[in-house]
Design an enzyme around this catalytic site. Structure first.
Site, PDB file in Angstrom:
ATOM      1  N   GLY A   1      -7.431   2.063  -6.093  1.00  0.00           N
ATOM      2  CA  GLY A   1      -6.318   2.538  -5.631  1.00  0.00           C
ATOM      3  C   GLY A   1      -5.323   1.033  -5.470  1.00  0.00           C
TER       4      GLY A   1
ATOM      5  CG  ASP B   1      -4.255  12.374   2.207  1.00  0.00           C
ATOM      6  OD1 ASP B   1      -4.599  12.771   3.737  1.00  0.00           O
ATOM      7  OD2 ASP B   1      -5.105  12.739   1.411  1.00  0.00           O
TER       8      ASP B   1
ATOM      9  CB  VAL C   1       1.542  10.442  -5.189  1.00  0.00           C
ATOM     10  CG1 VAL C   1       3.546  11.184  -4.241  1.00  0.00           C
ATOM     11  CG2 VAL C   1       1.179  10.011  -3.613  1.00  0.00           C
TER      12      VAL C   1
ATOM     13  CG  ASP D   1      -7.068   8.343  -9.658  1.00  0.00           C
ATOM     14  OD1 ASP D   1      -6.777   7.996  -8.229  1.00  0.00           O
ATOM     15  OD2 ASP D   1      -7.532   8.592  -9.842  1.00  0.00           O
TER      16      ASP D   1
END
Ligand code: PRP
Length: 177
Positions: free
Chosen positions: A43, A102, A152, A158
């Site tokens: 990421g 997150d 998102v 992804d």
């Protein structure tokens, strides 16, 4: 805009401007101290490249391959280290880069791991922080944007391996899910 994107949440220009500010903070905070930057794959790839080219300090760049979403839309909360070897951080100051915080499980697990390997200090920097309650998990030391609790993609993030290359952060159409 990509045909699978419903809405652009943070456009390319806004991201790039924010990176200027983040880079300036990093320059001020880390000037004069050699650091090891550890980017979390996959990421962090776009964030790493765009941010670090703005930070002309003495640094080494390492990458660690970790997984918690496993390609889906929710963090599993279980962090897997996918590499056989980890960077040598013994006695060194580390800055971890990631695309999103997150649950915070990934940054927590990597921070613990690198501290266990003897890093003298571990700081964290993310592009996005989800605005959700987290129990006993530290926020990132540096964060680009706070977003709502939505899934998102783009700018490194992804869905099933796709959309990482988009230069903006956006929300997928339900037809693409
Ligand atoms: C995603 C993202 C962060 C992590 C955030 O990684 O890139 O590393 O999850 O979630 P958390 O704060 O709940 O731990 P993912 O597992 O999808 O791997 P990837 O970077 O290869 O996409």
């Amino acid at each position: 805009m990509h045909q699978d994107i419903e809405k652009v949440l943070i456009d390319e220009e806004v991201i790039q401007k924010r990176l200027d500010i983040l880079a300036e903070k990093l320059m001020n905070d880390f000037e004069g101290e050699p650091i090891v930057v550890v980017a979390l794959l996959k990421g962090a790839i776009l964030f790493m490249a765009d941010l670090l080219r703005r930070v002309p300090l003495t640094m080494e760049i390492e990458c660690i391959n970790v997984s918690s979403y496993h390609g889906g839309m929710e963090s599993s909360g279980k962090v897997q280290f996918l590499d056989n070897t980890l960077p040598d951080v013994l006695g060194r100051k580390v800055l971890i880069l990631d695309d999103i915080l997150d649950t915070g499980g990934t940054l927590h697990a990597v921070t613990e791991k690198l501290t266990g390997l003897g890093a003298t200090e571990v700081k964290t920097c993310v592009l996005l922080t989800k605005d959700i309650p987290r129990e006993s998990v530290k926020e990132a030391d540096y964060s680009g944007f706070v977003i709502g609790n939505e899934f998102v993609v783009g700018y490194g993030l992804d869905y099933q391996g796709k959309y990482r290359n988009l230069p903006y952060v956006g929300i997928l159409k339900t037809s693409a899910i």
